[in-house]
Design a protein around this motif. Structure first.
Motif, PDB file in Angstrom:
ATOM      1  N   GLN A 174      21.325  11.860  17.319  1.00 10.18           N
ATOM      2  CA  GLN A 174      22.433  12.663  16.202  1.00 10.18           C
ATOM      3  C   GLN A 174      21.779  12.872  15.004  1.00 10.18           C
ATOM      4  O   GLN A 174      22.810  12.952  13.907  1.00 10.18           O
ATOM      5  N   GLY A 175      20.698  12.828  14.887  1.00 11.15           N
ATOM      6  CA  GLY A 175      19.976  13.524  13.860  1.00 11.15           C
ATOM      7  C   GLY A 175      19.066  12.690  12.932  1.00 11.15           C
ATOM      8  O   GLY A 175      18.503  13.178  12.107  1.00 11.15           O
ATOM      9  N   VAL A 176      19.126  11.543  13.185  1.00 11.72           N
ATOM     10  CA  VAL A 176      17.895  10.591  12.700  1.00 11.72           C
ATOM     11  C   VAL A 176      16.478  11.023  13.089  1.00 11.72           C
ATOM     12  O   VAL A 176      16.191  10.668  14.369  1.00 11.72           O
ATOM     13  N   VAL A 177      15.741  11.398  12.389  1.00 15.64           N
ATOM     14  CA  VAL A 177      14.373  11.878  12.884  1.00 15.64           C
ATOM     15  C   VAL A 177      13.194  11.074  12.165  1.00 15.64           C
ATOM     16  O   VAL A 177      12.065  10.714  12.903  1.00 15.64           O
ATOM     17  N   GLY A 178      13.507  10.125  11.419  1.00 16.17           N
ATOM     18  CA  GLY A 178      12.412   9.388  10.914  1.00 16.17           C
ATOM     19  C   GLY A 178      12.554   8.076  10.179  1.00 16.17           C
ATOM     20  O   GLY A 178      13.920   7.606   9.996  1.00 16.17           O
ATOM     21  N   PHE A 179      11.704   7.341   9.850  1.00 14.24           N
ATOM     22  CA  PHE A 179      12.078   5.896   9.150  1.00 14.24           C
ATOM     23  C   PHE A 179      10.982   5.931   7.742  1.00 14.24           C
ATOM     24  O   PHE A 179       9.692   6.192   8.176  1.00 14.24           O
ATOM     25  N   GLY A 180      11.469   5.397   6.787  1.00 11.28           N
ATOM     26  CA  GLY A 180      10.742   5.224   5.391  1.00 11.28           C
ATOM     27  C   GLY A 180      10.662   4.511   4.821  1.00 11.28           C
ATOM     28  O   GLY A 180      11.467   3.331   5.364  1.00 11.28           O
ATOM     29  N   LEU A 181      10.133   4.239   3.726  1.00 12.86           N
ATOM     30  CA  LEU A 181      10.007   2.833   2.883  1.00 12.86           C
ATOM     31  C   LEU A 181       9.804   3.451   1.560  1.00 12.86           C
ATOM     32  O   LEU A 181       8.895   4.308   1.019  1.00 12.86           O
ATOM     33  N   SER A 182      10.621   3.216   0.764  1.00 12.21           N
ATOM     34  CA  SER A 182      10.729   3.701  -0.859  1.00 12.21           C
ATOM     35  C   SER A 182      10.811   2.573  -1.928  1.00 12.21           C
ATOM     36  O   SER A 182      10.810   1.229  -1.486  1.00 12.21           O
ATOM     37  N   ASN A 183      10.881   2.989  -3.099  1.00 15.25           N
ATOM     38  CA  ASN A 183      10.927   2.063  -4.495  1.00 15.25           C
ATOM     39  C   ASN A 183       9.771   1.618  -4.600  1.00 15.25           C
ATOM     40  O   ASN A 183       8.681   2.212  -4.148  1.00 15.25           O
ATOM     41  N   ASP A 184       9.584   0.710  -5.783  1.00 18.99           N
ATOM     42  CA  ASP A 184       8.435   0.378  -6.355  1.00 18.99           C
ATOM     43  C   ASP A 184       7.478   0.050  -5.445  1.00 18.99           C
ATOM     44  O   ASP A 184       7.410  -1.342  -4.802  1.00 18.99           O
ATOM     45  N   GLU A 185       6.216   0.735  -5.463  1.00 23.01           N
ATOM     46  CA  GLU A 185       5.136   0.098  -4.560  1.00 23.01           C
ATOM     47  C   GLU A 185       4.710  -1.265  -5.066  1.00 23.01           C
ATOM     48  O   GLU A 185       4.197  -2.317  -4.270  1.00 23.01           O
ATOM     49  N   ARG A 186       4.699  -1.553  -6.265  1.00 21.42           N
ATOM     50  CA  ARG A 186       4.233  -2.926  -6.959  1.00 21.42           C
ATOM     51  C   ARG A 186       5.030  -4.107  -6.532  1.00 21.42           C
ATOM     52  O   ARG A 186       4.805  -5.291  -6.627  1.00 21.42           O
ATOM     53  N   ARG A 187       6.141  -3.782  -5.962  1.00 23.80           N
ATOM     54  CA  ARG A 187       7.025  -4.933  -5.457  1.00 23.80           C
ATOM     55  C   ARG A 187       7.327  -5.043  -4.007  1.00 23.80           C
ATOM     56  O   ARG A 187       8.150  -6.001  -3.663  1.00 23.80           O
ATOM     57  N   GLY A 188       6.447  -4.666  -3.209  1.00 23.02           N
ATOM     58  CA  GLY A 188       6.491  -4.980  -1.766  1.00 23.02           C
ATOM     59  C   GLY A 188       5.521  -4.048  -0.959  1.00 23.02           C
ATOM     60  O   GLY A 188       5.416  -2.930  -0.850  1.00 23.02           O
ATOM     61  N   ARG A 189       4.441  -4.929  -0.299  1.00 22.18           N
ATOM     62  CA  ARG A 189       3.319  -4.217   0.326  1.00 22.18           C
ATOM     63  C   ARG A 189       3.796  -3.669   1.643  1.00 22.18           C
ATOM     64  O   ARG A 189       4.665  -4.431   2.355  1.00 22.18           O
ATOM     65  N   ALA A 190       3.126  -2.504   1.896  1.00 23.59           N
ATOM     66  CA  ALA A 190       3.351  -2.017   3.236  1.00 23.59           C
ATOM     67  C   ALA A 190       3.188  -3.018   4.481  1.00 23.59           C
ATOM     68  O   ALA A 190       4.117  -3.020   5.253  1.00 23.59           O
ATOM     69  N   TYR A 191       2.197  -3.840   4.369  1.00 23.09           N
ATOM     70  CA  TYR A 191       1.872  -4.860   5.265  1.00 23.09           C
ATOM     71  C   TYR A 191       3.281  -5.566   5.648  1.00 23.09           C
ATOM     72  O   TYR A 191       3.395  -5.934   6.812  1.00 23.09           O
ATOM     73  N   ASP A 192       3.972  -6.033   4.972  1.00 24.52           N
ATOM     74  CA  ASP A 192       5.268  -6.672   5.033  1.00 24.52           C
ATOM     75  C   ASP A 192       6.392  -6.155   5.898  1.00 24.52           C
ATOM     76  O   ASP A 192       7.090  -6.647   6.538  1.00 24.52           O
ATOM     77  N   PHE A 193       6.286  -4.639   5.857  1.00 31.36           N
ATOM     78  CA  PHE A 193       7.168  -4.015   6.762  1.00 31.36           C
ATOM     79  C   PHE A 193       6.655  -3.464   7.990  1.00 31.36           C
ATOM     80  O   PHE A 193       7.387  -2.470   8.549  1.00 31.36           O
TER      81      PHE A 193
END
Length: 349
Positions: A174-193
């Motif tokens: 129905q139109g959802v094509v991707g998954f993202g991660l935003s907001n302040d990089e200093r407050r959440g490492r990519a590893y955690d997600f």
């Protein structure tokens, strides 16, 4: 590495970048709102806007320190608060699609964290369904194809991100094509997600996290190696690590570069300091984006104009950038072919 297009003869006529067919892959939901709409909805709903969003608009921002980012986020939250009814959301998406059409964008992938609206619109699922319905209406009214990137928030718990990833998978048809991660990089490492992105990738969604904006190459590398990014929001700090940049090129990962945003948030002092030319000459795939026009004061065509005026991009090179944005998109094949043919026609015209 494919050869870059040759430049033009000095003095040749410059084509209108607003007529150049392109895809817009880095635009946030609230940040896509027209300033005039913000002011009108605030008056309608009795929301007080600070001077930075009225007389002093666009606001003077500098978010490379904690205090500056807090101010940026506060202004963003105030702007979000004017969206109080389903009609407000529908208006935002319709106007955004109209603006995209005027900028030459034939395909848009708009990024949204539905958690920021869920309390007002009956929960996560009703919010996503309302937004997708509004997306369909806006697309039909304007002819601009629209995909949705559901984005997790680095400042929230990784379990919330997993919830969003599972929710996003329910709407891939129905139109959802991707998954993202935003907001302040200093407050959440990519590893955690990583867990949330694993869920999204297994369900067929592209991985499109932010990285390399407020933090350096290590942030980009985490997105690349831990989240297996197909595209990276911003990613400009990758130029500081040649080996990393080469890895990005070899993997065919697209960088969603947002020149006006980088200047607005203090990531770069001037548009000339945003490393668009260096990334391009290294062979990186680039999709120029406007990020949050509501707060930075410019939309997509301006980003192409900045590449021309500040980095010396010829019309042939601008056409190449447009092609890269289209090829990196999740647009249906027929839309891609139509837009790519339009790019060739623009360049030949």
């Amino acid at each position: 590495m494919s050869a870059r297009p040759a430049g033009e003869v000095r003095g040749s006529v410059r084509r209108d970048v607003a007529l150049l067919p392109k895809a817009h892959l880095h635009l946030h939901f609230t940040g896509s709102m027209r300033h005039s709409t913000l002011v009108e909805l605030a008056a309608e709903h009795g929301v007080h806007l600070p001077d930075a969003l009225v007389e002093d608009w666009p606001p003077r921002l500098h978010a490379t320190d904690e205090r500056g980012w807090f101010r940026f986020q506060r202004l963003y939250d105030i702007a979000r608060s004017v969206l109080q009814t389903p009609d407000d959301l529908r208006r935002l998406l319709r106007e955004t699609a109209e603006d995209e059409a005027a900028e030459g964008s034939g395909w848009l992938e708009i990024q949204v964290d539905p958690s920021g609206y869920a309390a007002r619109f009956g929960g996560l699922t009703p919010t996503v369904e309302l937004m997708l319905d509004a997306v369909r209406e806006a697309s039909e009214a304007t002819g601009v194809g629209i995909g949705v990137v559901i984005a997790a928030n680095r400042t929230r718990h990784p379990l919330d991100a997993k919830t969003l990833a599972r929710l996003a998978l329910q709407y891939t048809d129905q139109g959802v094509v991707g998954f993202g991660l935003s907001n302040d990089e200093r407050r959440g490492r990519a590893y955690d997600f990583e867990g949330a992105f694993r869920i999204a990738r297994r369900g067929g969604l592209i991985s499109a996290p932010h990285g390399g904006e407020l933090l350096g190459p290590a942030s980009v590398r985490e997105c690349l190696e831990t989240l297996h990014a197909d595209r990276i929001g911003h990613g400009v700090r990758a130029v500081e690590d040649p080996a990393l940049l080469e890895q990005i090129v070899q993997r065919g990962v697209t960088l969603e570069v947002c020149p006006a945003s980088n200047v607005g948030l203090g990531v770069a002092e001037t548009a000339a300091d945003v490393p668009v030319r260096r990334l391009y000459e290294a062979g990186a795939s680039i999709a120029l984006g406007a990020d949050d026009p509501l707060l930075f004061g410019s939309r997509l065509a301006v980003q192409y104009e900045l590449a021309r005026t500040e980095h010396g991009f010829s019309d042939a090179e601008l056409a190449d950038l447009a092609r890269q944005s289209i090829r990196a998109s999740m647009a249906p094949e027929d839309v891609r072919k139509r837009l790519l043919a339009g790019v060739d026609a623009w360049l030949a015209g």
